[in-house]
Design an enzyme around this catalytic site. Sequence first.
Site, PDB file in Angstrom:
ATOM      1  N   CYS A   1      -0.358   4.081   2.071  1.00 29.58           N
ATOM      2  CA  CYS A   1      -0.069   3.866   3.689  1.00 29.58           C
ATOM      3  C   CYS A   1       1.189   4.072   4.040  1.00 29.58           C
ATOM      4  O   CYS A   1       1.354   4.877   5.073  1.00 29.58           O
ATOM      5  CB  CYS A   1      -0.641   2.215   3.962  1.00 29.58           C
ATOM      6  SG  CYS A   1      -2.134   1.849   3.338  1.00 29.58           S
ATOM      7  N   ASP A   2       2.176   3.535   3.263  1.00 28.60           N
ATOM      8  CA  ASP A   2       3.587   3.593   3.558  1.00 28.60           C
ATOM      9  C   ASP A   2       4.597   4.402   2.962  1.00 28.60           C
ATOM     10  O   ASP A   2       5.597   4.677   3.188  1.00 28.60           O
ATOM     11  CB  ASP A   2       4.170   2.197   3.591  1.00 28.60           C
ATOM     12  CG  ASP A   2       3.293   1.049   4.476  1.00 28.60           C
ATOM     13  OD1 ASP A   2       2.796   1.652   5.583  1.00 28.60           O
ATOM     14  OD2 ASP A   2       3.248   0.004   3.888  1.00 28.60           O
TER      15      ASP A   2
ATOM     16  N   CYS B   1       0.871  -1.203   0.047  1.00 30.68           N
ATOM     17  CA  CYS B   1       0.122  -0.122  -0.135  1.00 30.68           C
ATOM     18  C   CYS B   1       0.709   1.243   0.097  1.00 30.68           C
ATOM     19  O   CYS B   1       1.421   1.690   1.098  1.00 30.68           O
ATOM     20  CB  CYS B   1      -0.833   0.097   1.238  1.00 30.68           C
ATOM     21  SG  CYS B   1      -1.883   1.446   1.226  1.00 30.68           S
TER      22      CYS B   1
HETATM   23  P1  FAD Z   1      -9.691  -5.749   7.831  1.00 31.00           P
HETATM   24  O1  FAD Z   1      -8.864  -4.819   8.614  1.00 31.00           O
HETATM   25  O2  FAD Z   1      -9.111  -6.756   6.652  1.00 31.00           O
HETATM   26  O3  FAD Z   1     -10.510  -6.881   8.759  1.00 31.00           O
HETATM   27  C1  FAD Z   1     -11.133  -7.891   8.294  1.00 31.00           C
HETATM   28  C2  FAD Z   1     -11.201  -8.793   9.745  1.00 31.00           C
HETATM   29  O4  FAD Z   1     -12.327  -9.863   9.229  1.00 31.00           O
HETATM   30  C3  FAD Z   1     -10.060  -9.723   9.964  1.00 31.00           C
HETATM   31  O5  FAD Z   1      -9.971  -9.623  11.521  1.00 31.00           O
HETATM   32  C4  FAD Z   1     -10.507 -11.248   9.686  1.00 31.00           C
HETATM   33  O6  FAD Z   1      -9.677 -11.995  10.467  1.00 31.00           O
HETATM   34  C5  FAD Z   1     -11.921 -11.287   9.919  1.00 31.00           C
HETATM   35  N1  FAD Z   1     -12.457 -12.187   8.975  1.00 31.00           N
HETATM   36  C6  FAD Z   1     -12.486 -12.463   7.694  1.00 31.00           C
HETATM   37  N2  FAD Z   1     -13.278 -13.225   7.310  1.00 31.00           N
HETATM   38  C7  FAD Z   1     -13.912 -13.653   8.407  1.00 31.00           C
HETATM   39  C8  FAD Z   1     -15.010 -14.581   8.826  1.00 31.00           C
HETATM   40  N3  FAD Z   1     -15.462 -15.361   7.788  1.00 31.00           N
HETATM   41  N4  FAD Z   1     -15.474 -14.722  10.001  1.00 31.00           N
HETATM   42  C9  FAD Z   1     -15.164 -13.943  10.843  1.00 31.00           C
HETATM   43  N5  FAD Z   1     -13.983 -12.939  10.697  1.00 31.00           N
HETATM   44  C10 FAD Z   1     -13.712 -12.852   9.502  1.00 31.00           C
HETATM   45  N6  FAD Z   1      -4.522   1.902   6.133  1.00 31.00           N
HETATM   46  C11 FAD Z   1      -4.411   3.144   6.548  1.00 31.00           C
HETATM   47  O7  FAD Z   1      -5.458   3.553   6.609  1.00 31.00           O
HETATM   48  N7  FAD Z   1      -3.115   3.252   6.922  1.00 31.00           N
HETATM   49  C12 FAD Z   1      -2.161   2.542   6.909  1.00 31.00           C
HETATM   50  O8  FAD Z   1      -0.968   3.038   7.365  1.00 31.00           O
HETATM   51  C13 FAD Z   1      -2.171   1.376   6.513  1.00 31.00           C
HETATM   52  N8  FAD Z   1      -1.189   0.589   6.271  1.00 31.00           N
HETATM   53  C14 FAD Z   1      -1.538  -0.939   5.654  1.00 31.00           C
HETATM   54  C15 FAD Z   1      -0.269  -1.683   5.883  1.00 31.00           C
HETATM   55  C16 FAD Z   1      -0.530  -3.193   5.329  1.00 31.00           C
HETATM   56  C17 FAD Z   1       0.586  -3.939   5.531  1.00 31.00           C
HETATM   57  C18 FAD Z   1      -1.811  -3.605   4.994  1.00 31.00           C
HETATM   58  C19 FAD Z   1      -2.164  -4.780   4.146  1.00 31.00           C
HETATM   59  C20 FAD Z   1      -3.035  -2.521   4.946  1.00 31.00           C
HETATM   60  C21 FAD Z   1      -2.664  -1.217   5.337  1.00 31.00           C
HETATM   61  N9  FAD Z   1      -3.802  -0.441   5.429  1.00 31.00           N
HETATM   62  C22 FAD Z   1      -3.464   0.912   6.008  1.00 31.00           C
HETATM   63  C23 FAD Z   1      -5.150  -0.635   4.891  1.00 31.00           C
HETATM   64  C24 FAD Z   1      -5.933  -1.201   6.012  1.00 31.00           C
HETATM   65  O9  FAD Z   1      -5.380  -2.075   6.987  1.00 31.00           O
HETATM   66  C25 FAD Z   1      -7.332  -1.609   5.513  1.00 31.00           C
HETATM   67  O10 FAD Z   1      -7.879  -0.938   4.575  1.00 31.00           O
HETATM   68  C26 FAD Z   1      -8.257  -1.994   6.892  1.00 31.00           C
HETATM   69  O11 FAD Z   1      -7.700  -2.699   7.764  1.00 31.00           O
HETATM   70  C27 FAD Z   1      -9.687  -2.582   6.316  1.00 31.00           C
HETATM   71  O12 FAD Z   1     -10.419  -2.672   7.433  1.00 31.00           O
HETATM   72  P2  FAD Z   1     -11.654  -3.867   7.533  1.00 31.00           P
HETATM   73  O13 FAD Z   1     -12.178  -3.650   8.871  1.00 31.00           O
HETATM   74  O14 FAD Z   1     -12.445  -3.558   6.147  1.00 31.00           O
HETATM   75  O15 FAD Z   1     -10.884  -5.060   7.382  1.00 31.00           O
END
Ligand code: FAD
Length: 336
Positions: free
Chosen positions: A147-148, A144
């Site tokens: 992000c980084d 990303c």
């Molecule tokens: P996610 O964070 O993907 O969480 C989804 C959750 O659902 C997980 O806990 C998973 O275990 C759970 N899950 C999945 N399937 C199931 C199921 N069937 N049953 C129960 N639980 C389930 N964004 C920023 O704004 N700033 C940053 O600096 C940044 N750095 C990043 C660095 C990295 C390496 C990555 C990969 C991403 C980064 N992002 C950053 C992006 C950010 O992490 C995501 O946009 C954000 O986490 C999305 O949130 P979410 O709640 O939609 O899903």
Amino acid sequence: MTEVMREKLVIIGSGPAGWTAAIYAARANLEPLVFEGAGSRTMIPGGQLMFTTDVENYPGFPEGITGQEMMMAFRKQAERFGTRIITEDIVKVDLSSYPRVLTSSGGKTVEADTVIIATGANAKWLDVPGEEELARTGGGVSACAVCDGALPFFREKRLAVVGGGDSAMEEALYLTNFASEVLLIHRRDAFRASQIMAERALEHPKITVVWNTVVESVSSREQDGLKEITGLRVKNTVTGEEETLEVGGLFVAIGHKPNTDFLEGQIDLKDTGYIRLPDGGRMATNVQGVFAAGDCVDDYYRQAVTAAGTGCMAALEAERWLAHGGIEAEAGAAVS
Ligand code: FAD
């Protein structure tokens, strides 16, 4: 016989979207139950931010915060208002019946009036030696750029982006703000990206395209006890020739996969697996009382703050849907 749990609201997922939905729903007395996920090599409770070091763009943290600290704080805040948490996956859903029926990896059956799906997405990685460790430890591998890319680590360095779609072009163009040079590495001799995006990348003076090339491994050196990237071992797909490209950072931009396999046939999904929202401005899915938030619906912004924002929206919509009579009101409206 297995006991069936009966819930007003079940939230599936525990990233920024899931926890924000839980905070709002718990404060609205919906007593949410969160399935935070069972955990695996690529997915852990707390979501994608658990795999990163510093988060510098989430408002409210002027000095930045680590991804893990931030997600622990989200979880704690949700618990403070009475959210209950089960550390299991939801593996099956029946959204054709009401209440909606969910089955967990631990064999639990839950009947729910409303459901918020916040299961996120996973970046696709190259799966080559050196990549995972450096991505996990902040050693210069990321999925990303937004992000980084602005971190001091990547400034004024020669950076590599791998990919050939619009996202890869976006990442490469964004990184030109910080890098001395951006190598855009693509395995074929033409981009899959839209013409306009490809042209922008091709014409940018700081971007050099490395065609017909795949990354074989990521090399690193140890600095103050931490490994940091030094280069990429690459192979030309036409000639078979190998060489080492010296780079100070690698951004993998070969796509994301939303965690929605368990929803297939139950809810409207796009071809790419993302959940389709019939009214783009709202978080309601095509199934009444079922809402979705975060990266499992968002194939464009993919940020913690946007995921949290849509988690809030989904919780408010769930609360209002119940307050306005829920499924009975929907059935009445359909009859009248
Ligand atoms: P996610 O964070 O993907 O969480 C989804 C959750 O659902 C997980 O806990 C998973 O275990 C759970 N899950 C999945 N399937 C199931 C199921 N069937 N049953 C129960 N639980 C389930 N964004 C920023 O704004 N700033 C940053 O600096 C940044 N750095 C990043 C660095 C990295 C390496 C990555 C990969 C991403 C980064 N992002 C950053 C992006 C950010 O992490 C995501 O946009 C954000 O986490 C999305 O949130 P979410 O709640 O939609 O899903």
